[in-house]
Design a protein around this motif. Sequence first.
Motif, PDB file in Angstrom:
ATOM      1  N   ARG A   1       0.860  -1.189   0.000  1.00  0.00           N
ATOM      2  CA  ARG A   1       0.000   0.000   0.000  1.00  0.00           C
ATOM      3  C   ARG A   1       0.890   1.231   0.000  1.00  0.00           C
ATOM      4  N   SER A   2       0.460   2.280  -0.704  1.00  0.00           N
ATOM      5  CA  SER A   2       1.240   3.515  -0.746  1.00  0.00           C
ATOM      6  C   SER A   2       0.723   4.541   0.252  1.00  0.00           C
ATOM      7  N   ASP A   3      -0.470   4.308   0.811  1.00  0.00           N
ATOM      8  CA  ASP A   3      -1.065   5.254   1.755  1.00  0.00           C
ATOM      9  C   ASP A   3      -1.845   4.466   2.810  1.00  0.00           C
ATOM     10  N   GLN A   4      -1.828   4.964   4.028  1.00  0.00           N
ATOM     11  CA  GLN A   4      -2.543   4.316   5.139  1.00  0.00           C
ATOM     12  C   GLN A   4      -4.041   4.214   4.844  1.00  0.00           C
ATOM     13  N   LYS A   5      -4.567   5.127   4.036  1.00  0.00           N
ATOM     14  CA  LYS A   5      -5.998   5.148   3.723  1.00  0.00           C
ATOM     15  C   LYS A   5      -6.378   4.154   2.626  1.00  0.00           C
ATOM     16  N   ASP A   6      -5.386   3.606   1.925  1.00  0.00           N
ATOM     17  CA  ASP A   6      -5.677   2.606   0.890  1.00  0.00           C
ATOM     18  C   ASP A   6      -6.313   1.379   1.531  1.00  0.00           C
ATOM     19  N   PRO A   7      -7.303   0.775   0.867  1.00  0.00           N
ATOM     20  CA  PRO A   7      -7.921  -0.426   1.441  1.00  0.00           C
ATOM     21  C   PRO A   7      -6.956  -1.611   1.405  1.00  0.00           C
ATOM     22  N   LEU A   8      -7.142  -2.525   2.339  1.00  0.00           N
ATOM     23  CA  LEU A   8      -6.338  -3.743   2.332  1.00  0.00           C
ATOM     24  C   LEU A   8      -6.782  -4.613   1.166  1.00  0.00           C
ATOM     25  N   MET A   9      -5.829  -5.032   0.346  1.00  0.00           N
ATOM     26  CA  MET A   9      -6.103  -5.903  -0.785  1.00  0.00           C
ATOM     27  C   MET A   9      -5.153  -7.101  -0.670  1.00  0.00           C
ATOM     28  N   PHE A  10      -5.643  -8.273  -1.104  1.00  0.00           N
ATOM     29  CA  PHE A  10      -4.887  -9.502  -0.947  1.00  0.00           C
ATOM     30  C   PHE A  10      -4.779 -10.236  -2.266  1.00  0.00           C
ATOM     31  N   HIS A  11      -3.625 -10.842  -2.488  1.00  0.00           N
ATOM     32  CA  HIS A  11      -3.457 -11.682  -3.671  1.00  0.00           C
ATOM     33  C   HIS A  11      -4.099 -13.031  -3.366  1.00  0.00           C
ATOM     34  N   PRO A  12      -4.829 -13.608  -4.310  1.00  0.00           N
ATOM     35  CA  PRO A  12      -5.479 -14.900  -4.069  1.00  0.00           C
ATOM     36  C   PRO A  12      -4.514 -16.004  -3.636  1.00  0.00           C
ATOM     37  N   ASN A  13      -3.288 -15.995  -4.160  1.00  0.00           N
ATOM     38  CA  ASN A  13      -2.317 -17.012  -3.751  1.00  0.00           C
ATOM     39  C   ASN A  13      -1.957 -16.872  -2.275  1.00  0.00           C
ATOM     40  N   GLU A  14      -1.889 -15.642  -1.789  1.00  0.00           N
ATOM     41  CA  GLU A  14      -1.590 -15.415  -0.377  1.00  0.00           C
ATOM     42  C   GLU A  14      -2.736 -15.904   0.496  1.00  0.00           C
ATOM     43  N   VAL A  15      -3.969 -15.672   0.071  1.00  0.00           N
ATOM     44  CA  VAL A  15      -5.122 -16.142   0.838  1.00  0.00           C
ATOM     45  C   VAL A  15      -5.128 -17.673   0.844  1.00  0.00           C
ATOM     46  N   ALA A  16      -4.812 -18.294  -0.284  1.00  0.00           N
ATOM     47  CA  ALA A  16      -4.754 -19.755  -0.351  1.00  0.00           C
ATOM     48  C   ALA A  16      -3.647 -20.292   0.554  1.00  0.00           C
ATOM     49  N   ARG A  17      -2.483 -19.647   0.543  1.00  0.00           N
ATOM     50  CA  ARG A  17      -1.374 -20.054   1.416  1.00  0.00           C
ATOM     51  C   ARG A  17      -1.790 -19.970   2.871  1.00  0.00           C
ATOM     52  N   PHE A  18      -2.418 -18.874   3.241  1.00  0.00           N
ATOM     53  CA  PHE A  18      -2.853 -18.684   4.622  1.00  0.00           C
ATOM     54  C   PHE A  18      -3.882 -19.752   5.018  1.00  0.00           C
ATOM     55  N   ALA A  19      -4.833 -20.022   4.141  1.00  0.00           N
ATOM     56  CA  ALA A  19      -5.863 -21.026   4.433  1.00  0.00           C
ATOM     57  C   ALA A  19      -5.228 -22.398   4.628  1.00  0.00           C
ATOM     58  N   ARG A  20      -4.262 -22.729   3.804  1.00  0.00           N
ATOM     59  CA  ARG A  20      -3.625 -24.040   3.874  1.00  0.00           C
ATOM     60  C   ARG A  20      -2.673 -24.147   5.065  1.00  0.00           C
ATOM     61  N   ASP A  21      -1.755 -23.178   5.204  1.00  0.00           N
ATOM     62  CA  ASP A  21      -0.686 -23.288   6.190  1.00  0.00           C
ATOM     63  C   ASP A  21      -1.091 -22.885   7.603  1.00  0.00           C
ATOM     64  N   VAL A  22      -1.952 -21.884   7.731  1.00  0.00           N
ATOM     65  CA  VAL A  22      -2.294 -21.375   9.053  1.00  0.00           C
ATOM     66  C   VAL A  22      -3.627 -21.917   9.545  1.00  0.00           C
ATOM     67  N   LEU A  23      -4.643 -21.846   8.699  1.00  0.00           N
ATOM     68  CA  LEU A  23      -5.962 -22.327   9.110  1.00  0.00           C
ATOM     69  C   LEU A  23      -6.092 -23.841   8.972  1.00  0.00           C
ATOM     70  N   ARG A  24      -5.127 -24.476   8.317  1.00  0.00           N
ATOM     71  CA  ARG A  24      -5.100 -25.933   8.145  1.00  0.00           C
ATOM     72  C   ARG A  24      -6.294 -26.476   7.368  1.00  0.00           C
ATOM     73  N   ILE A  25      -6.760 -25.713   6.397  1.00  0.00           N
ATOM     74  CA  ILE A  25      -7.783 -26.225   5.491  1.00  0.00           C
ATOM     75  C   ILE A  25      -7.071 -27.216   4.592  1.00  0.00           C
ATOM     76  N   LYS A  26      -7.516 -28.452   4.598  1.00  0.00           N
ATOM     77  CA  LYS A  26      -6.785 -29.552   3.962  1.00  0.00           C
ATOM     78  C   LYS A  26      -6.583 -29.379   2.460  1.00  0.00           C
ATOM     79  N   GLU A  27      -7.656 -29.180   1.726  1.00  0.00           N
ATOM     80  CA  GLU A  27      -7.559 -29.116   0.270  1.00  0.00           C
ATOM     81  C   GLU A  27      -7.644 -27.673  -0.184  1.00  0.00           C
ATOM     82  N   VAL A  28      -6.517 -27.134  -0.583  1.00  0.00           N
ATOM     83  CA  VAL A  28      -6.476 -25.759  -1.064  1.00  0.00           C
ATOM     84  C   VAL A  28      -6.003 -25.786  -2.507  1.00  0.00           C
ATOM     85  N   THR A  29      -6.808 -25.217  -3.401  1.00  0.00           N
ATOM     86  CA  THR A  29      -6.407 -25.117  -4.799  1.00  0.00           C
ATOM     87  C   THR A  29      -6.572 -23.679  -5.247  1.00  0.00           C
ATOM     88  N   VAL A  30      -5.684 -23.249  -6.087  1.00  0.00           N
ATOM     89  CA  VAL A  30      -5.779 -21.927  -6.681  1.00  0.00           C
ATOM     90  C   VAL A  30      -6.183 -22.133  -8.122  1.00  0.00           C
TER      91      VAL A  30
END
Length: 159
Positions: free
Chosen positions: A77-106
Amino acid sequence: MGLGAAGLGQKAALPLEEAASVGSAEVGSEDSEGLISIDEVQKALNRSRASVYRYTNTDPRNLNPPFNPRKLNPEYRSDQKDPLMFHPNEVARFARDVLRIKEVTVEVLNSPSTATQQLLGAILEELRVIRTRLDHLDGRPADLSARRDQHDQGARPAA
């Protein structure tokens, strides 16, 4: 839903461009770069908005904190006021590695062709045509030094 066993059987499919599903929740991206908003992450992970904010790697003193493998890392982000945006691969990584969702596909979905993609396709096709013509030259040596030798022999008178 908590982090317990109820989330283990879910299947996470997160898009790079348009839409896909995680469990039964639909995820759509209106951003042309394929990034998804906090609301879409909430739906994709089937978690509350507060939970998603707790998972997110943010720091009030640092606009772009370093990567944290135990957190959901937003895009630059270039400014504190910019909304948080996420790359789908990062969300998939988080779901798989941290939340332990077994089957994660992108799932990669084709985006509409851009002018750049069309130009690159035309260049590729032209290179293929050139390659085909070079491969079909009859009686001609394949490498440059052999071609020079053949050309030199034809240009010089016999002794």
